[in-house]
Design an enzyme around this catalytic site. Structure first.
Site, PDB file in Angstrom:
ATOM      1  N   ASP A   1      54.146 104.032   9.136  1.00 52.58           N
ATOM      2  CA  ASP A   1      53.584 103.665   7.839  1.00 52.58           C
ATOM      3  C   ASP A   1      53.936 102.192   7.598  1.00 52.58           C
ATOM      4  OD1 ASP A   1      52.668 103.896   5.071  1.00 52.58           O
ATOM      5  OD2 ASP A   1      54.803 103.764   4.573  1.00 52.58           O
ATOM      6  N   VAL A   2      53.234 101.551   6.690  1.00 54.52           N
ATOM      7  CA  VAL A   2      53.387 100.104   6.512  1.00 54.52           C
ATOM      8  C   VAL A   2      54.187  99.735   5.255  1.00 54.52           C
ATOM      9  CG1 VAL A   2      52.124  97.939   6.129  1.00 54.52           C
ATOM     10  CG2 VAL A   2      51.317  99.595   7.850  1.00 54.52           C
TER      11      VAL A   2
END
Lengths: 220, 220
Positions: free
Chosen positions: A12-13
């Site tokens: 995930d970012v």
């Protein structure tokens, strides 16, 4: 982390590789003494709007939602969001700071297919990754915008899986966001919760496969 | 409120007719000096878990979610939720206080079909309405549990509409919750946002038909 079955490691970012609250500095510059509060409301509403639009079936790209959430935060805090201020704050979102261990870990993960998978739409995701010259580390930059359904809806994880081209149990997914961990695990990924803030797992009927305080702890 | 087309007036329950934070007193009794904080986290997580389970397709009745949210709130606040304490707190949720103008307004709305429509499952909704002897005012008590999809998903409003047996534009729906107003308006109900706390409408692309500070303002 020594599972022989893992072929793809997917990150995930926002909140996981990059610190969303690194915008506080620019918030503080634009709105002295309100920076932290505005940053908190901004993030809270950004997430809430993505969940609600997902539920309502009323999709809008995350970059637009990010603007909507900033507009709301400034209205609540009763400060004027001029065009110039909005531009500077949104620009800060395209240059969020990575957590300090991220690049070192990415550079040593050889032998795995590496990807990011984010609610962020391409116009915010690509500039961020490129700003830090991280694009070389990843085989894929996957956005839910390709399917127009936000995480944690199962179809978003299915979209990622199709882009990866592996089996779902061959994916190790990492996120700092408990709702993302719940969604990914429910879908069938192996998951590692990067519990950066020493929080408590949400009561969503899901136990993460791994819980670590940062990426180093998982991969060392 | 003088729209000739309205046949059914439908009320959200939690936050709209009843004050969810009236549990603070019992929270404070069980956990001195932590009552307000626990009540806030409890409500915040209750909503968040319903949204996330809705998105994940992982339904669980709202009463169970209410318990999960209380469990989380107590873990975060690092207090022990014994069985006795849990029972007392959940019991308080079945006896939430109505807002002061509610009964007066309900008693004067003759000529309309009246209903409540709530995310709350029957085992929490019915005792609450009956505790205050409000059941006589309503033609229907509608729970999303009949369709197992939370508001603001469109299928939940469709379920309510089917129970009401009128056309969707003949429904006036009232809620204090901005996400509920957004969902109901997107679905096609006429909506009145009961803005009890003087808040700001969320940036969800929806403008309520009416905005009032309490029920009196709409119906007088």
């Amino acid at each position: 982390m020594s599972d022989q079955n893992i072929k793809a490691i997917v990150f995930d970012v926002y909140g996981t590789l990059f610190d969303v609250h690194s915008v506080i500095k620019e918030c503080e510059r634009q709105f002295p003494e309100r920076g932290q509060k505005i940053s908190e409301i901004w993030r809270k509403k950004q997430l809430e709007y993505s969940f609600l639009r997902g539920l309502m079936g009323n999709y809008r790209p995350f970059w637009e939602i990010t603007k909507d959430a900033l507009t709301y935060a400034c209205m609540v805090e009763d400060v004027e969001l001029t065009e110039t201020k909005e531009e500077k704050l949104l620009d800060a979102y395209l240059k969020l700071e990575p957590y300090k261990e991220v690049e070192g870990i990415l550079s040593q993960l050889e032998g795995y297919q590496l990807a990011v998978f984010s609610n962020g739409s391409e116009e915010m995701l690509h500039p961020l990754i490129e700003h830090h010259h991280f694009q070389g580390y990843f085989n894929q930059l996957i956005s839910v915008n390709g399917i127009k359904q936000f995480k944690p809806h199962p179809s978003s994880y299915l979209h990622a899986l199709e882009q990866l081209g592996v089996e779902r149990e061959e994916v190790l997914f990492l996120s700092s966001n408990t709702w993302d961990i719940a969604g990914a695990k429910t879908f069938g990924f192996q998951v590692a919760w990067v519990n950066r803030s020493g929080g408590i797992m949400d009561e969503l009927g899901v136990t993460p496969d791994h819980v670590v305080s940062d990426l180093t702890e998982l991969f060392d």
